[in-house]
Design a protein around this motif. Structure first.
Motif, PDB file in Angstrom:
ATOM      1  N   UNK A 118      63.477  35.616  27.349  1.00 53.62           N
ATOM      2  CA  UNK A 118      62.944  36.706  26.534  1.00 53.62           C
ATOM      3  C   UNK A 118      63.165  38.013  27.276  1.00 53.62           C
ATOM      4  N   UNK A 119      64.049  38.847  26.733  1.00 52.58           N
ATOM      5  CA  UNK A 119      64.353  40.147  27.326  1.00 52.58           C
ATOM      6  C   UNK A 119      63.347  41.174  26.824  1.00 52.58           C
ATOM      7  N   UNK A 120      63.019  42.197  27.640  1.00 49.18           N
ATOM      8  CA  UNK A 120      62.094  43.237  27.169  1.00 49.18           C
ATOM      9  C   UNK A 120      62.541  43.914  25.877  1.00 49.18           C
ATOM     10  N   UNK A 121      63.837  43.872  25.600  1.00 48.96           N
ATOM     11  CA  UNK A 121      64.347  44.450  24.356  1.00 48.96           C
ATOM     12  C   UNK A 121      63.952  43.620  23.145  1.00 48.96           C
ATOM     13  N   UNK A 122      63.472  42.405  23.389  1.00 45.81           N
ATOM     14  CA  UNK A 122      63.102  41.508  22.301  1.00 45.81           C
ATOM     15  C   UNK A 122      64.121  40.418  22.057  1.00 45.81           C
ATOM     16  N   UNK A 123      65.280  40.517  22.700  1.00 46.88           N
ATOM     17  CA  UNK A 123      66.319  39.494  22.492  1.00 46.88           C
ATOM     18  C   UNK A 123      65.895  38.175  23.113  1.00 46.88           C
ATOM     19  N   UNK A 124      66.067  37.104  22.377  1.00 51.85           N
ATOM     20  CA  UNK A 124      65.780  35.748  22.842  1.00 51.85           C
ATOM     21  C   UNK A 124      67.079  34.951  22.875  1.00 51.85           C
ATOM     22  N   UNK A 125      67.189  34.067  23.847  1.00 53.98           N
ATOM     23  CA  UNK A 125      68.394  33.252  23.932  1.00 53.98           C
ATOM     24  C   UNK A 125      68.158  31.982  24.711  1.00 53.98           C
ATOM     25  N   UNK A 126      69.009  30.973  24.505  1.00 55.44           N
ATOM     26  CA  UNK A 126      68.874  29.714  25.234  1.00 55.44           C
ATOM     27  C   UNK A 126      69.211  29.895  26.706  1.00 55.44           C
ATOM     28  N   UNK A 127      68.615  29.070  27.548  1.00 57.69           N
ATOM     29  CA  UNK A 127      68.885  29.135  28.981  1.00 57.69           C
ATOM     30  C   UNK A 127      68.664  27.758  29.595  1.00 57.69           C
ATOM     31  N   UNK A 128      69.155  27.606  30.822  1.00 58.44           N
ATOM     32  CA  UNK A 128      69.093  26.326  31.530  1.00 58.44           C
ATOM     33  C   UNK A 128      68.642  26.576  32.965  1.00 58.44           C
ATOM     34  N   UNK A 129      67.656  25.817  33.414  1.00 58.35           N
ATOM     35  CA  UNK A 129      67.192  25.866  34.796  1.00 58.35           C
ATOM     36  C   UNK A 129      67.828  24.701  35.545  1.00 58.35           C
ATOM     37  N   UNK A 130      68.970  24.958  36.182  1.00 58.42           N
ATOM     38  CA  UNK A 130      69.743  23.904  36.845  1.00 58.42           C
ATOM     39  C   UNK A 130      70.301  24.416  38.161  1.00 58.42           C
ATOM     40  N   UNK A 131      70.437  23.523  39.134  1.00 56.83           N
ATOM     41  CA  UNK A 131      71.062  23.848  40.417  1.00 56.83           C
ATOM     42  C   UNK A 131      70.491  25.129  41.034  1.00 56.83           C
ATOM     43  N   UNK A 132      69.153  25.255  41.000  1.00 54.05           N
ATOM     44  CA  UNK A 132      68.457  26.422  41.565  1.00 54.05           C
ATOM     45  C   UNK A 132      68.921  27.728  40.929  1.00 54.05           C
ATOM     46  N   UNK A 133      69.301  27.677  39.683  1.00 57.24           N
ATOM     47  CA  UNK A 133      69.783  28.870  38.991  1.00 57.24           C
ATOM     48  C   UNK A 133      69.233  28.903  37.573  1.00 57.24           C
ATOM     49  N   UNK A 134      69.101  30.112  37.048  1.00 53.76           N
ATOM     50  CA  UNK A 134      68.799  30.309  35.633  1.00 53.76           C
ATOM     51  C   UNK A 134      70.093  30.717  34.954  1.00 53.76           C
ATOM     52  N   UNK A 135      70.660  29.804  34.180  1.00 53.85           N
ATOM     53  CA  UNK A 135      71.889  30.081  33.440  1.00 53.85           C
ATOM     54  C   UNK A 135      71.471  30.622  32.079  1.00 53.85           C
ATOM     55  N   UNK A 136      71.848  31.872  31.776  1.00 56.93           N
ATOM     56  CA  UNK A 136      71.404  32.490  30.537  1.00 56.93           C
ATOM     57  C   UNK A 136      72.530  33.380  29.990  1.00 56.93           C
ATOM     58  N   UNK A 137      72.219  34.149  28.964  1.00 55.66           N
ATOM     59  CA  UNK A 137      73.185  35.086  28.407  1.00 55.66           C
ATOM     60  C   UNK A 137      74.356  34.404  27.729  1.00 55.66           C
ATOM     61  N   UNK A 138      75.522  35.035  27.832  1.00 57.48           N
ATOM     62  CA  UNK A 138      76.721  34.543  27.152  1.00 57.48           C
ATOM     63  C   UNK A 138      77.043  33.110  27.554  1.00 57.48           C
ATOM     64  N   UNK A 139      76.987  32.819  28.854  1.00 64.21           N
ATOM     65  CA  UNK A 139      77.346  31.487  29.343  1.00 64.21           C
ATOM     66  C   UNK A 139      76.439  30.423  28.763  1.00 64.21           C
ATOM     67  N   UNK A 140      75.129  30.669  28.801  1.00 68.94           N
ATOM     68  CA  UNK A 140      74.181  29.699  28.254  1.00 68.94           C
ATOM     69  C   UNK A 140      74.366  29.536  26.753  1.00 68.94           C
ATOM     70  N   UNK A 141      74.691  30.627  26.073  1.00 68.56           N
ATOM     71  CA  UNK A 141      74.908  30.542  24.634  1.00 68.56           C
ATOM     72  C   UNK A 141      76.066  29.634  24.279  1.00 68.56           C
ATOM     73  N   UNK A 142      77.157  29.728  25.039  1.00 75.96           N
ATOM     74  CA  UNK A 142      78.315  28.862  24.793  1.00 75.96           C
ATOM     75  C   UNK A 142      77.967  27.409  25.098  1.00 75.96           C
TER      76      UNK A 142
END
Length: 250
Positions: free
Chosen positions: A200-224
């Motif tokens: 959840x971005x402060x702008x209001x944008x919501x998107x899928x994400x993954x908590x893997x390998x000590x990382x938060x994968x989000x944005x364009x990559x997570x969307x694909x």
């Protein structure tokens, strides 16, 4: 399981320098991904599509699937890994575009890559992946291309190029000014509901994400990744109300 007779008639398009799109010999577990690539429409992947006026910087990313095996003492000199996996990298925090974000290897097309409407993205995806992760392109089999998508915040028009890591090679950080780390993520971890969240971005944008390998994968990559899992039939039910807030710097 590797397909044989059912791939003999698969399309193979050769570029001027020998780069190939081929479905021959792919492992059977990639069949759902191949079908998804062949049938998915741009609007099913993202609401952000390339500008109609042709604006935007042409780029490509490499979505590289491996079987998770490594060089070792096992049968055939291989040792079992964690099952099918994806290659990702973490962008250096000093970069102007998407600093610090986990991403697919990739970047902008260079003039020598060729026509962005033809085989240019294939060359660019392989070239950038080699420059960023040190992988050997000779062991990579390109098998599909998704529709071009758009990243409004950076103005990139991105062609996702899908590939099979037929002969895995050592990978790692080549230039710390561009890449913070290189890592692989098991597909099983990406489909695990416990690892799935909504950013959840402060702008209001919501998107899928993954908590893997000590990382938060989000944005364009997570969307694909999210859409590939969905259309390949690999997605498992998960709770989209489990949220991770982002800040304005994201």
């Amino acid at each position: 399981m590797t397909r044989a007779s059912d791939t003999q008639g698969a399309a193979r398009d050769r570029t001027r320098d020998g780069a190939v799109l081929s479905k021959e010999g792919l492992p059977g577990w990639l069949d759902p991904v191949v079908r998804a690539v062949e049938t998915v429409r741009p609007t099913q992947l993202s609401r952000f599509l390339p500008p109609a006026d042709g604006a935007g910087r042409q780029s490509a990313v490499l979505i590289l699937f491996g079987d998770g095996t490594r060089e070792g003492e096992g049968e055939g000199g291989k040792e079992a890994g964690r099952g099918p996996e994806l290659l990702l990298m973490e962008r250096a925090g000093s970069l102007r575009s998407h600093p610090g974000q986990p991403a697919f290897p990739g970047g902008a097309l260079d003039p020598e890559d060729g026509d962005p409407r033809g085989d240019g993205p294939l060359r660019a995806a392989l070239r950038e992946a080699e420059e960023e992760t040190g992988l050997d392109p000779a062991g990579v089999q390109l098998f599909g291309v998704l529709p071009k998508l758009y990243i409004p915040v950076s103005g990139f028009v991105v062609t996702p190029v899908l590939a099979w890591w037929r002969e895995p090679s050592p990978v790692g950080v080549v230039d710390p000014a561009e890449t913070a780390r290189v890592f692989t993520v098991p597909v099983a971890d990406l489909t695990d509901p416990a690892n799935r969240v909504t950013t959840l971005h402060p702008s209001g944008h919501r998107g899928p994400a993954f908590l893997v390998e000590s990382a938060l994968v989000w944005g364009f990559t997570a969307g694909i990744i999210d859409r590939l899992l969905h259309f390949a039939g690999w997605e498992r039910p998960w709770d989209p109300d489990k949220q991770v807030p982002l800040d304005w710097r994201a």
